[in-house]
Design a protein around this motif. Structure first.
Motif, PDB file in Angstrom:
ATOM      1  N   LEU A   1      23.647   1.818  67.134  1.00  0.00           N
ATOM      2  CA  LEU A   1      24.132   1.843  65.755  1.00  0.00           C
ATOM      3  C   LEU A   1      23.071   1.230  64.854  1.00  0.00           C
ATOM      4  CD1 LEU A   1      27.737   0.581  66.566  1.00  0.00           C
ATOM      5  CD2 LEU A   1      26.945   2.938  66.388  1.00  0.00           C
ATOM      6  N   VAL A   2      22.573   2.004  63.907  1.00  0.00           N
ATOM      7  CA  VAL A   2      21.489   1.578  63.019  1.00  0.00           C
ATOM      8  C   VAL A   2      22.039   1.452  61.601  1.00  0.00           C
ATOM      9  CG1 VAL A   2      19.176   2.122  62.167  1.00  0.00           C
ATOM     10  CG2 VAL A   2      19.844   2.836  64.482  1.00  0.00           C
TER      11      VAL A   2
ATOM     12  N   GLU B   1      31.071  -4.072  62.976  1.00  0.00           N
ATOM     13  CA  GLU B   1      31.943  -4.975  63.723  1.00  0.00           C
ATOM     14  C   GLU B   1      33.250  -4.318  64.155  1.00  0.00           C
ATOM     15  OE1 GLU B   1      32.288  -8.434  61.258  1.00  0.00           O
ATOM     16  OE2 GLU B   1      30.414  -9.281  62.034  1.00  0.00           O
ATOM     17  N   ALA B   2      33.797  -3.442  63.348  1.00  0.00           N
ATOM     18  CA  ALA B   2      35.063  -2.793  63.702  1.00  0.00           C
ATOM     19  C   ALA B   2      34.872  -1.661  64.710  1.00  0.00           C
ATOM     20  CB  ALA B   2      35.747  -2.259  62.446  1.00  0.00           C
ATOM     21  N   VAL B   3      33.664  -1.107  64.778  1.00  0.00           N
ATOM     22  CA  VAL B   3      33.406   0.054  65.630  1.00  0.00           C
ATOM     23  C   VAL B   3      33.075  -0.345  67.068  1.00  0.00           C
ATOM     24  CG1 VAL B   3      31.877   2.046  65.959  1.00  0.00           C
ATOM     25  CG2 VAL B   3      32.620   1.404  63.664  1.00  0.00           C
ATOM     26  N   VAL B   4      32.333  -1.427  67.239  1.00  0.00           N
ATOM     27  CA  VAL B   4      31.859  -1.822  68.575  1.00  0.00           C
ATOM     28  C   VAL B   4      32.999  -2.006  69.573  1.00  0.00           C
ATOM     29  CG1 VAL B   4      30.640  -3.623  69.866  1.00  0.00           C
ATOM     30  CG2 VAL B   4      29.680  -2.740  67.733  1.00  0.00           C
ATOM     31  N   PRO B   5      34.074  -2.732  69.237  1.00  0.00           N
ATOM     32  CA  PRO B   5      35.161  -2.874  70.217  1.00  0.00           C
ATOM     33  C   PRO B   5      35.788  -1.530  70.614  1.00  0.00           C
ATOM     34  CG  PRO B   5      35.434  -4.454  68.439  1.00  0.00           C
ATOM     35  CD  PRO B   5      34.331  -3.523  68.039  1.00  0.00           C
ATOM     36  N   LEU B   6      35.856  -0.616  69.676  1.00  0.00           N
ATOM     37  CA  LEU B   6      36.423   0.703  69.985  1.00  0.00           C
ATOM     38  C   LEU B   6      35.554   1.450  70.987  1.00  0.00           C
ATOM     39  CD1 LEU B   6      37.464   1.739  66.361  1.00  0.00           C
ATOM     40  CD2 LEU B   6      38.947   0.881  68.191  1.00  0.00           C
TER      41      LEU B   6
ATOM     42  N   GLY C   1      22.909   6.560  62.541  1.00  0.00           N
ATOM     43  CA  GLY C   1      22.236   5.926  61.417  1.00  0.00           C
ATOM     44  C   GLY C   1      23.064   6.022  60.156  1.00  0.00           C
ATOM     45  N   HIS C   2      23.261   4.885  59.490  1.00  0.00           N
ATOM     46  CA  HIS C   2      23.999   4.850  58.238  1.00  0.00           C
ATOM     47  C   HIS C   2      23.031   4.553  57.095  1.00  0.00           C
ATOM     48  CE1 HIS C   2      26.078   2.420  55.074  1.00  0.00           C
ATOM     49  NE2 HIS C   2      26.805   3.518  55.059  1.00  0.00           N
ATOM     50  N   SER C   3      23.173   5.272  55.986  1.00  0.00           N
ATOM     51  CA  SER C   3      22.376   5.050  54.790  1.00  0.00           C
ATOM     52  C   SER C   3      20.890   5.184  55.133  1.00  0.00           C
ATOM     53  CB  SER C   3      22.739   3.690  54.184  1.00  0.00           C
ATOM     54  OG  SER C   3      22.102   3.491  52.954  1.00  0.00           O
ATOM     55  N   TYR C   4      20.109   4.132  54.873  1.00  0.00           N
ATOM     56  CA  TYR C   4      18.679   4.177  55.197  1.00  0.00           C
ATOM     57  C   TYR C   4      18.437   4.324  56.710  1.00  0.00           C
ATOM     58  CZ  TYR C   4      13.781   2.990  55.531  1.00  0.00           C
ATOM     59  OH  TYR C   4      12.449   3.028  55.818  1.00  0.00           O
ATOM     60  N   GLY C   5      19.433   3.965  57.516  1.00  0.00           N
ATOM     61  CA  GLY C   5      19.315   4.120  58.965  1.00  0.00           C
ATOM     62  C   GLY C   5      19.028   5.556  59.379  1.00  0.00           C
ATOM     63  N   GLY C   6      19.391   6.513  58.520  1.00  0.00           N
ATOM     64  CA  GLY C   6      19.058   7.915  58.792  1.00  0.00           C
ATOM     65  C   GLY C   6      17.556   8.153  58.829  1.00  0.00           C
ATOM     66  N   MET C   7      16.827   7.397  58.009  1.00  0.00           N
ATOM     67  CA  MET C   7      15.364   7.494  58.020  1.00  0.00           C
ATOM     68  C   MET C   7      14.820   6.963  59.350  1.00  0.00           C
ATOM     69  SD  MET C   7      14.762   8.837  55.050  1.00  0.00           S
ATOM     70  CE  MET C   7      12.991   8.768  54.966  1.00  0.00           C
TER      71      MET C   7
END
Length: 110
Positions: free
Chosen positions: A6-7, A18-23, A39-45
């Motif tokens: 997860l970026v 934080e909410a996604v990792v346990p799932l 990648g979220h937002s700039y993480g897509g780059m």
């Protein structure tokens, strides 16, 4: 089982997920075979360079993120409005253009 990397985007940190990792952990996504880069937002780059991972990346997920074409930068992919905001020190939730170590530490220990 797939591995998810997860970026977070610019001005974000690991707390964004934080909410996604346990799932994902509950779904049994712990063993490493191949990775899914999210990648979220700039993480897509950031995840756009996955072609250099030598076959270790199974898929890319751009979550409300930049999806650059070959050779594009964040600067060239955005609007003049955002370029001006970036240059001025785009304010984040903490009221500054960057997240200071103290703010990051507070978020990580909260």
């Amino acid at each position: 089982m797939a591995t998810f990397v997860l970026v977070p985007g610019g001005w974000h940190g690991s707390w964004s997920f934080e909410a996604v990792v346990p799932l994902l952990e509950h779904a049994g996504r712990a063993r490493v075979t191949s990775a899914t880069l999210v990648g979220h937002s700039y993480g897509g780059m950031v995840i756009a360079a996955a072609d250099r991972a030598d076959g270790r990346i199974a898929r890319l997920v751009h979550l409300d993120a930049y999806v650059p074409r070959d050779g594009e930068s964040c600067w060239s992919s955005t609007t003049e409005h955002y370029r001006e905001a970036f240059a001025a020190g785009f304010p984040c939730a903490c009221g500054t253009g960057t997240v200071t170590p103290a703010v990051a530490a507070a978020r990580c220990t909260a």
